[in-house]
Scaffold this motif. Structure first.
Motif, short mmCIF file in Angstrom:
data_model
loop_
_atom_site.label_atom_id
_atom_site.label_comp_id
_atom_site.label_asym_id
_atom_site.label_seq_id
_atom_site.Cartn_x
_atom_site.Cartn_y
_atom_site.Cartn_z
N ALA A 65 36.04 35.07 40.08
CA ALA A 65 36.27 35.93 41.24
C ALA A 65 35.11 36.91 41.39
CB ALA A 65 37.59 36.68 41.09
N THR A 66 34.67 37.08 42.63
CA THR A 66 33.56 37.99 42.92
C THR A 66 33.98 39.08 43.89
OG1 THR A 66 31.37 38.18 43.95
CG2 THR A 66 32.71 36.30 44.62
N SER A 67 33.68 40.31 43.55
CA SER A 67 34.07 41.44 44.39
C SER A 67 33.28 41.48 45.70
CB SER A 67 33.88 42.75 43.62
OG SER A 67 32.54 42.91 43.21
N THR A 68 32.25 40.65 45.83
CA THR A 68 31.49 40.62 47.09
C THR A 68 32.33 40.07 48.24
OG1 THR A 68 30.63 38.40 46.77
CG2 THR A 68 29.38 40.19 45.77
N GLY A 69 33.38 39.30 47.90
CA GLY A 69 34.21 38.72 48.94
C GLY A 69 33.62 37.46 49.56
N ARG A 70 32.42 37.11 49.15
CA ARG A 70 31.73 35.98 49.78
C ARG A 70 31.87 34.70 48.97
NH1 ARG A 70 26.33 38.74 49.18
NH2 ARG A 70 25.53 36.65 49.56
N ALA A 71 31.52 33.60 49.61
CA ALA A 71 31.48 32.30 48.95
C ALA A 71 30.09 32.14 48.35
CB ALA A 71 31.75 31.18 49.95
N ILE A 72 29.96 32.46 47.07
CA ILE A 72 28.66 32.54 46.41
C ILE A 72 28.54 31.48 45.33
CG2 ILE A 72 27.19 34.02 45.01
CD1 ILE A 72 28.38 36.39 46.32
N ASP A 85 32.66 38.56 38.80
CA ASP A 85 33.11 39.65 37.95
C ASP A 85 34.17 39.23 36.93
OD1 ASP A 85 32.90 40.86 41.07
OD2 ASP A 85 31.75 41.91 39.52
N TYR A 86 34.96 38.26 37.28
CA TYR A 86 36.06 37.82 36.41
C TYR A 86 36.00 36.31 36.26
CZ TYR A 86 38.00 42.44 37.47
OH TYR A 86 38.20 43.79 37.61
N TRP A 87 36.37 35.87 35.05
CA TRP A 87 36.33 34.44 34.72
C TRP A 87 37.60 34.03 34.00
CZ3 TRP A 87 32.32 31.11 35.90
CH2 TRP A 87 31.16 31.71 36.43
N GLY A 88 38.01 32.80 34.27
CA GLY A 88 39.10 32.23 33.50
C GLY A 88 38.59 31.60 32.22
N GLN A 89 39.52 31.06 31.44
CA GLN A 89 39.17 30.46 30.15
C GLN A 89 38.76 28.99 30.29
OE1 GLN A 89 38.94 32.12 27.10
NE2 GLN A 89 39.03 33.80 28.56
N GLY A 90 39.05 28.40 31.41
CA GLY A 90 38.65 27.02 31.64
C GLY A 90 39.76 26.01 31.40
N THR A 91 39.65 24.89 32.09
CA THR A 91 40.57 23.78 31.89
C THR A 91 39.75 22.50 31.79
OG1 THR A 91 42.56 22.66 32.76
CG2 THR A 91 40.96 23.42 34.39
N GLN A 92 40.11 21.65 30.85
CA GLN A 92 39.35 20.43 30.58
C GLN A 92 39.72 19.34 31.58
OE1 GLN A 92 36.92 19.68 28.03
NE2 GLN A 92 36.67 17.85 29.32
N VAL A 93 38.71 18.73 32.15
CA VAL A 93 38.88 17.55 32.99
C VAL A 93 38.09 16.42 32.35
CG1 VAL A 93 38.37 16.52 35.23
CG2 VAL A 93 39.26 18.85 35.11
N THR A 127 40.77 40.35 48.40
CA THR A 127 39.48 40.65 49.03
C THR A 127 38.29 40.07 48.26
OG1 THR A 127 39.29 42.75 47.83
CG2 THR A 127 40.38 42.81 49.99
N TYR A 128 38.58 39.29 47.24
CA TYR A 128 37.53 38.72 46.40
C TYR A 128 37.18 37.31 46.86
CZ TYR A 128 37.56 42.29 42.74
OH TYR A 128 37.41 43.45 42.02
N GLY A 129 35.90 36.99 46.78
CA GLY A 129 35.51 35.60 46.87
C GLY A 129 35.93 34.90 45.57
N ARG A 130 36.20 33.62 45.68
CA ARG A 130 36.62 32.87 44.50
C ARG A 130 35.73 31.63 44.37
NH1 ARG A 130 42.13 34.29 43.57
NH2 ARG A 130 42.00 33.05 41.65
N GLY A 131 35.53 31.24 43.12
CA GLY A 131 34.66 30.09 42.90
C GLY A 131 35.11 29.23 41.74
#
Length: 124
Positions: A98-105, A112-120, A31-35
């Motif tokens: 990930a955002t609990s708003t569920g929207r594309a923001i 609310d939640y973040w990953g550690q990142g990946t290098q490109v 139910t979370y939006g993801r970015g």
């Protein structure tokens, strides 16, 4: 423990493609939006792309429209970022969130939640 783990980054030549994945664990993000955001050396973190909880809405930064595509698989609790026609200026650490708003923001403060990142890294 809630985790977002990015993968798929690496070194690619200009004009090439990469597909980033962000797998979630510890809870369902159905139910979370993801970015996706990115941060280049010496620059602030910037918004790249977002997708709503059901995939019905997407949002892109102007500089990646037509070049990147975001998608998600709720059964796998995973979001993807397909990156095509990569340029050296796309070089950055890419973060999923990930955002609990569920929207594309596009606002990082809404996530609310973040990953550690990946290098490109895109070579010229």
């Amino acid at each position: 423990q809630v985790q977002l783990v990015e993968s798929g980054g690496g070194l690619v030549q200009a004009g090439g493609s990469l597909r980033l994945s962000c797998a979630a664990s510890g809870r369902t993000f159905r139910t979370y939006g993801r970015g996706w955001f990115r941060q280049a050396p010496g620059k602030e973190r910037e918004f790249v792309a977002a997708i709503s909880w059901n995939g019905g809405n997407t949002r892109y930064a102007e500089f990646v429209k037509g070049q990147f595509a975001i998608s998600r698989d709720n059964a796998q609790n995973t979001v993807y970022l397909q990156m095509n026609s990569l340029k050296p200026e796309d070089t950055a650490v890419y973060y999923c969130a990930a955002t609990s708003t569920g929207r594309a923001i596009g606002l990082s403060s809404e996530y609310d939640y973040w990953g550690q990142g990946t290098q490109v890294t895109v070579s010229s």
